[in-house]
Motif scaffolding. Structure first.
Motif, PDB file in Angstrom:
ATOM      1  N   GLN A   4       0.909  -1.192  -0.130  1.00  0.00           N
ATOM      2  CA  GLN A   4       0.135   0.054   0.071  1.00  0.00           C
ATOM      3  C   GLN A   4       0.869   1.397  -0.140  1.00  0.00           C
ATOM      4  O   GLN A   4       1.594   1.436   1.032  1.00  0.00           O
ATOM      5  N   ALA A   6      -0.485   4.476  -1.107  1.00  0.00           N
ATOM      6  CA  ALA A   6      -1.252   5.664  -0.838  1.00  0.00           C
ATOM      7  C   ALA A   6      -1.493   5.794   0.473  1.00  0.00           C
ATOM      8  O   ALA A   6      -1.277   5.039   1.271  1.00  0.00           O
ATOM      9  N   PRO A   7      -1.688   7.002   1.026  1.00  0.00           N
ATOM     10  CA  PRO A   7      -1.836   7.375   2.355  1.00  0.00           C
ATOM     11  C   PRO A   7      -2.777   6.507   2.997  1.00  0.00           C
ATOM     12  O   PRO A   7      -3.904   6.347   2.242  1.00  0.00           O
ATOM     13  N   ASN A   8      -2.668   5.773   4.138  1.00  0.00           N
ATOM     14  CA  ASN A   8      -3.535   4.795   4.271  1.00  0.00           C
ATOM     15  C   ASN A   8      -3.685   5.010   6.254  1.00  0.00           C
ATOM     16  O   ASN A   8      -4.041   3.916   6.707  1.00  0.00           O
ATOM     17  N   PHE A   9      -3.572   6.191   6.828  1.00  0.00           N
ATOM     18  CA  PHE A   9      -3.643   6.260   8.231  1.00  0.00           C
ATOM     19  C   PHE A   9      -5.095   6.624   8.354  1.00  0.00           C
ATOM     20  O   PHE A   9      -5.827   7.088   8.015  1.00  0.00           O
ATOM     21  N   ALA A  10      -5.507   5.731   9.521  1.00  0.00           N
ATOM     22  CA  ALA A  10      -6.896   6.055  10.183  1.00  0.00           C
ATOM     23  C   ALA A  10      -6.873   5.728  11.528  1.00  0.00           C
ATOM     24  O   ALA A  10      -6.129   4.777  12.008  1.00  0.00           O
ATOM     25  N   ASP A  19      -8.433  15.291   4.511  1.00  0.00           N
ATOM     26  CA  ASP A  19      -7.743  14.171   4.315  1.00  0.00           C
ATOM     27  C   ASP A  19      -6.361  13.907   4.870  1.00  0.00           C
ATOM     28  O   ASP A  19      -6.065  12.856   5.056  1.00  0.00           O
ATOM     29  N   GLY A  23      -2.851  11.408   8.803  1.00  0.00           N
ATOM     30  CA  GLY A  23      -1.452  11.652   8.661  1.00  0.00           C
ATOM     31  C   GLY A  23      -0.601  12.401   9.771  1.00  0.00           C
ATOM     32  O   GLY A  23       0.442  12.074  10.496  1.00  0.00           O
TER      33      GLY A  23
END
Length: 76
Positions: A4, A6-10, A19, A23
């Motif tokens: 992965q 793409a930014p994938n922080f949550a 968005d 991050g």
């Protein structure tokens, strides 16, 4: 499972209005983890994090791809 990129922080259950906010939360947590550590302790923390997160990922093909991307462009 592909790596992965793409930014994938949550954070489960947390609503974000921008968005980039997850991050920013990640970066703040990372900086906080290093706060008040010596350079040597900070390096030890990074090494432990790498091993813990690699174990969590577990997929060797994904890890090999990540290692190759991380090395790309470094002076060797």
């Amino acid at each position: 499972m592909p790596l992965q990129l793409a930014p994938n922080f949550a954070e489960p259950g947390k609503r974000y209005f921008r968005d980039f906010s997850p991050g920013d939360d990640f970066y703040e947590a990372l900086i906080d983890a290093h706060r008040d550590l010596s350079d040597e302790q900070s390096e030890q923390l990074n090494a432990r994090l790498v091993l813990l997160l690699c174990n969590h990922i577990g997929d060797l093909s994904v890890l090999r791809e990540a290692f190759a991307l991380a090395r790309k462009g470094l002076d060797t």
